[in-house]
Design a protein around this motif. Sequence first.
Motif, mmCIF file in Angstrom:
data_model
loop_
_atom_site.group_PDB
_atom_site.id
_atom_site.type_symbol
_atom_site.label_atom_id
_atom_site.label_comp_id
_atom_site.label_asym_id
_atom_site.label_seq_id
_atom_site.Cartn_x
_atom_site.Cartn_y
_atom_site.Cartn_z
ATOM 1 N N ILE A 155 2.117 -1.362 -3.426
ATOM 2 C CA ILE A 155 1.864 -1.599 -2.016
ATOM 3 C C ILE A 155 0.543 -0.952 -1.600
ATOM 4 O O ILE A 155 -0.098 -1.356 -0.647
ATOM 5 N N SER A 158 1.922 2.205 2.610
ATOM 6 C CA SER A 158 2.994 1.602 3.410
ATOM 7 C C SER A 158 2.639 1.557 4.887
ATOM 8 O O SER A 158 3.410 1.041 5.689
ATOM 9 N N ASP A 211 4.840 7.213 2.964
ATOM 10 C CA ASP A 211 4.882 6.464 1.706
ATOM 11 C C ASP A 211 6.094 6.868 0.872
ATOM 12 O O ASP A 211 6.786 6.022 0.293
ATOM 13 N N PHE A 214 9.094 5.424 2.376
ATOM 14 C CA PHE A 214 9.099 3.986 2.106
ATOM 15 C C PHE A 214 9.663 3.705 0.710
ATOM 16 O O PHE A 214 10.506 2.816 0.534
#
Length: 354
Positions: A155, A158, A211, A214
């Motif tokens: 990702i 996040s 993060d 997440f």
Amino acid sequence: MVNQTSFYKKDLITMLNADEEDQIILFKKSKEITDSLIGNKVHLRGLIEYSNVCIKDCLYCGIQKSNKNTQRYTLSDEEVIQCALYALEHNYGSIAIQSGERTDPLFISKITHLLKGIKKLSNGKLGITLSLGEQTLETYKEWFDAGAHRYLLRIETSNRALYSKIHPNNDLHNFDKRLEALQNIRKAGFQLGTGVMIGLPHQTIGNLADDLLFLKALDVDMVGMGPYIEHFETPLFEARHLLKTPQERLDLTFKMIASLRIIMKDINIVAATALQAIDKIGREKAIRYGANILMPNITPGNFRNNYKLYQDKPCTDENANDCNTCIDARMSMIGSKIGYNEWGDSKHFTNLKV
């Protein structure tokens, strides 16, 4: 704090801000968890950098489509098969196929063909991880059915606002599509992997704590994350004045790895190659602090210098044998063993299947 069972953002911020004395406690705890739940064993993923052809223009990436100074390549089928045979003959247990992003039918069918060939030549012995970007659910299912069983799609951050600062503002670089792709990877049956860059311009400690939350909320099976290292041929290089020093980014990465191990105790965590770009024994240190996966590069040496996602990428002047000869020595140096001839699947994933 490291002995808690539940962690909130403020707890993670405290861990990521740990000073030298508190770091010792943090790293000791993460190593204790690794040894007790994962074991003092490191598993290998022979890394095949299949192609640097990419349809995307991520602002941080050296192989972005708009970089006209990159010499593009795609390995032949025979070259990929030879890499897989090397991994098999050297008892790696698993390989990882990584590439710039493409979604055209030729690319998709080529990967499917290669996966079936690798499973056949190894009689199913080699585990296969893919890191080939955003695809449709149908493509993910096709590749899973062809023999791959782990998929890594980072990702990178996040935080939606920060994501927009490191990607062009268009539909090809859409945050929600990235999230959807991660869900589709799981739907297809893969062990799900993702990760973030640490030390990006505009990034805060709070962002990194988010993060970690997440990753926990997504319930990932594996994580690959490393320090952001700038590349002078990318647009994000213009923001280099906002960066922490390489050493600060490295130290923060170690704290991210340790914190992640503490909050997600049985996942696989990669000791990223980028660590070695800052510290020659950066990967070994990461393993001491909670990582348990190494990805030795087995790409033919003449292609490695063209797969530069960032500056100062290590081992571009080596070949697979050079990487292989130092693995055992490096692991014995920190008291770890290699899990040869083992897939080393995420215990988080296998425990859920029990």
